[in-house]
Design an enzyme around this catalytic site. Structure first.
Site, PDB file in Angstrom:
ATOM      1  N   TYR A 143       0.682  -1.011   0.065  1.00 17.74           N
ATOM      2  CA  TYR A 143      -0.081   0.069  -0.028  1.00 17.74           C
ATOM      3  C   TYR A 143       0.979   1.170   0.096  1.00 17.74           C
ATOM      4  O   TYR A 143       0.390   2.386  -0.238  1.00 17.74           O
ATOM      5  CB  TYR A 143      -1.021  -0.118   1.165  1.00 17.74           C
ATOM      6  CG  TYR A 143      -2.024  -1.023   1.209  1.00 17.74           C
ATOM      7  CD1 TYR A 143      -2.118  -1.896  -0.076  1.00 17.74           C
ATOM      8  CD2 TYR A 143      -2.941  -1.167   2.205  1.00 17.74           C
ATOM      9  CE1 TYR A 143      -3.019  -3.030   0.011  1.00 17.74           C
ATOM     10  CE2 TYR A 143      -4.083  -2.174   2.138  1.00 17.74           C
ATOM     11  CZ  TYR A 143      -4.072  -2.816   0.970  1.00 17.74           C
ATOM     12  OH  TYR A 143      -5.027  -3.972   0.794  1.00 17.74           O
ATOM     13  N   LYS A 194       3.290 -15.199   1.804  1.00 14.94           N
ATOM     14  CA  LYS A 194       3.330 -16.049   0.725  1.00 14.94           C
ATOM     15  C   LYS A 194       4.486 -16.371   0.289  1.00 14.94           C
ATOM     16  O   LYS A 194       4.965 -16.022  -0.667  1.00 14.94           O
ATOM     17  CB  LYS A 194       2.303 -15.128  -0.329  1.00 14.94           C
ATOM     18  CG  LYS A 194       2.052 -16.005  -1.510  1.00 14.94           C
ATOM     19  CD  LYS A 194       0.847 -16.913  -1.224  1.00 14.94           C
ATOM     20  CE  LYS A 194       0.683 -17.762  -2.843  1.00 14.94           C
ATOM     21  NZ  LYS A 194      -0.092 -18.972  -2.818  1.00 14.94           N
ATOM     22  N   ASP A 226      -3.201 -18.033   1.406  1.00  7.76           N
ATOM     23  CA  ASP A 226      -4.401 -18.790   0.598  1.00  7.76           C
ATOM     24  C   ASP A 226      -4.999 -19.847   1.611  1.00  7.76           C
ATOM     25  O   ASP A 226      -6.032 -19.776   1.804  1.00  7.76           O
ATOM     26  CB  ASP A 226      -4.175 -19.281  -0.781  1.00  7.76           C
ATOM     27  CG  ASP A 226      -2.584 -20.015  -0.781  1.00  7.76           C
ATOM     28  OD1 ASP A 226      -1.838 -19.837   0.022  1.00  7.76           O
ATOM     29  OD2 ASP A 226      -2.209 -20.525  -1.756  1.00  7.76           O
ATOM     30  N   ASP A 250      -5.489  -6.777   5.804  1.00  3.82           N
ATOM     31  CA  ASP A 250      -6.631  -5.990   5.431  1.00  3.82           C
ATOM     32  C   ASP A 250      -7.787  -6.813   5.038  1.00  3.82           C
ATOM     33  O   ASP A 250      -8.784  -6.922   5.572  1.00  3.82           O
ATOM     34  CB  ASP A 250      -6.223  -5.202   3.999  1.00  3.82           C
ATOM     35  CG  ASP A 250      -7.240  -4.052   3.698  1.00  3.82           C
ATOM     36  OD1 ASP A 250      -8.312  -3.956   4.440  1.00  3.82           O
ATOM     37  OD2 ASP A 250      -7.046  -3.584   2.720  1.00  3.82           O
ATOM     38  N   ASP A 254     -10.852  -8.352   7.531  1.00  2.00           N
ATOM     39  CA  ASP A 254     -12.298  -8.307   7.470  1.00  2.00           C
ATOM     40  C   ASP A 254     -13.192  -9.502   7.322  1.00  2.00           C
ATOM     41  O   ASP A 254     -14.269  -9.742   7.618  1.00  2.00           O
ATOM     42  CB  ASP A 254     -12.460  -7.592   5.820  1.00  2.00           C
ATOM     43  CG  ASP A 254     -12.522  -6.038   5.857  1.00  2.00           C
ATOM     44  OD1 ASP A 254     -12.148  -5.628   7.052  1.00  2.00           O
ATOM     45  OD2 ASP A 254     -13.196  -5.452   4.871  1.00  2.00           O
TER      46      ASP A 254
END
Ligand code: NAD
Length: 368
Positions: A143, A194, A226, A250, A254
């Site tokens: 980000y 990852k 994943d 993020d 959620d």
């Protein structure tokens, strides 16, 4: 002698203002009934600041809030400001606070409170007693990485690109927070990356493993993102504390928040390094300004009140106040009181202000 603490209250826009009023009632109660003297400093941020000052956060407000001990924020934004260019929007005010105060660790608990177990879309047996904490790196990663942008590369072709970058220091500082937090809970920490595909998260995994030597009481595990997203809905109770990068955090937080089924119940904390005389923490509900119900006295104020409770735990080390507020909320829900967002048949529907009053009534039942 009473200890004085200075708190910035930033109600923001939409329901932010209504839920901030209820949080103020709780802060006043704590001021009157404990040995803490609370000095409350209220300021504007987001859309209201754009209307008055042409910017979502003035430098003067930023300076004032950075001199307090902690920030409590409602929510910002609304349709009125959505036509503005990206860098002028209400949410930029929040990003400015996070970046300027270097609030690099975002703590998001996802807890299923017993009386609300049927609010989730998942089966009660999957989420029973769920109490996990996601720690997301907040000020680096993809980000913020450079270079970024959209470039024209030929007549009919453009290229959009971002950079996923982490330094050892950035990983270490979030890692230490995660290990320290895990050691106060069930001593299990899962680091999510990852590393099989992304070199920057290969470094993430190496650094987490390396600093784990300083925390022999904490059991560290690693998981690919994943798999983690699948495990979070399959068997969320296998996790206790999770630490992960900005973007993975993020998305996963959620996802985890919806395990609890109620956006109006989810608190969060954003914390940075403690420096003498400079604020290093902001507490806010996970939800936004809910323009669809703003001004109707319908919003659930509990996410903001739970954020306020986290402030007493993490910034002021007042575990007693934290647990008292949490107990008060569970007791209210046990008695069947609900705001509209969590209301179902056989419950008693209450407004935003009535819910705030109920919290005070419960706190009154047993003084600290
Ligand atoms: P939202 O979280 O505001 O609302 C989503 C849905 O949940 C709405 O139906 C709303 O009524 C409901 N809801 C949210 N909080 C609630 C509460 N406390 N009680 C009862 N119901 C509640 O998300 P959105 O609609 O996508 O965004 C609205 C505005 O808020 C946008 O401008 C967005 O940019 C902004 N936003 C701000 C923040 C923040 O300030 N941290 C976070 C997310 C969104």
């Amino acid at each position: 002698m009473n200890k004085s603490i200075k708190i910035s209250l930033l109600p923001g826009d939409g329901i932010g203002k209504e839920i901030a009023e209820e949080s103020k009632k709780i802060l006043n109660w704590i001021d009157k009934n404990t040995k803490l003297e609370i000095i409350l400093q209220e300021d504007i941020v987001g859309g209201e600041s754009i209307d008055k000052n042409n910017t979502p956060l003035t430098d003067k407000t930023l300076e004032k809030i950075s001199e307090t001990d902690a920030i409590l924020l409602g929510a910002v934004g609304g349709p009125k400001w959505e036509i503005l260019p990206f860098d002028k929007r209400p949410e930029r005010g929040l990003l400015k606070i996070r970046k300027d105060l270097d609030l690099f660790a975002n703590l998001r608990p996802a807890t299923v409170l017993k009386p609300l177990i049927n609010s989730s879309t998942l089966k009660p047996k999957v989420i029973k007693d769920l109490d996990i904490l996601i720690i997301r790196e907040l000020t680096s990663g993809i980000y913020f990485g450079e270079p970024r942008g959209v470039k024209k590369i030929s007549e009919n072709e453009k290229k959009g690109f971002n950079t996923l970058v982490y330094t050892t220091t950035e990983i270490e500082r979030i890692g230490h927070i995660a290990f320290k937090t895990a050691s106060t809970r069930s001593k299990k920490l899962c680091s999510i990356d990852k590393a099989n595909v992304l070199e920057s998260t290969e470094l993430w995994r190496d650094v987490m493993t390396s600093i784990s030597k300083n925390y022999p009481d904490v059991e560290l595990s690693h998981m690919y993102v994943d798999n983690a997203s699948m495990q979070l809905v399959r068997n969320p109770n296998q996790f206790d504390v999770i630490v992960t990068t900005n973007m993975f955090g993020d998305i996963l937080s959620d996802c985890a928040s919806m395990l609890t089924g109620s956006l109006g119940m989810l608190p969060s904390a954003s914390i940075g390094k403690k420096t003498e005389g400079r604020c290093n923490a902001m507490y806010e509900p996970v939800h936004g300004s809910a323009p669809d119900i703003a001004g109707k006295n319908q919003a659930n104020p509990l996410a903001m009140i739970l954020s306020l409770a986290m402030m007493f735990k993490y910034t002021f080390s007042k575990e007693d106040i934290y647990s008292k507020i949490n107990k008060a909320i569970i007791s209210i829900l046990d008695k069947g009181y609900r705001t509209k967002d969590i209301h179902s048949k056989n419950n008693k529907l209450v407004s935003t202000s009535e819910m705030g009053d109920l919290v005070i009534k419960e706190l009154e039942n047993e003084k600290i």
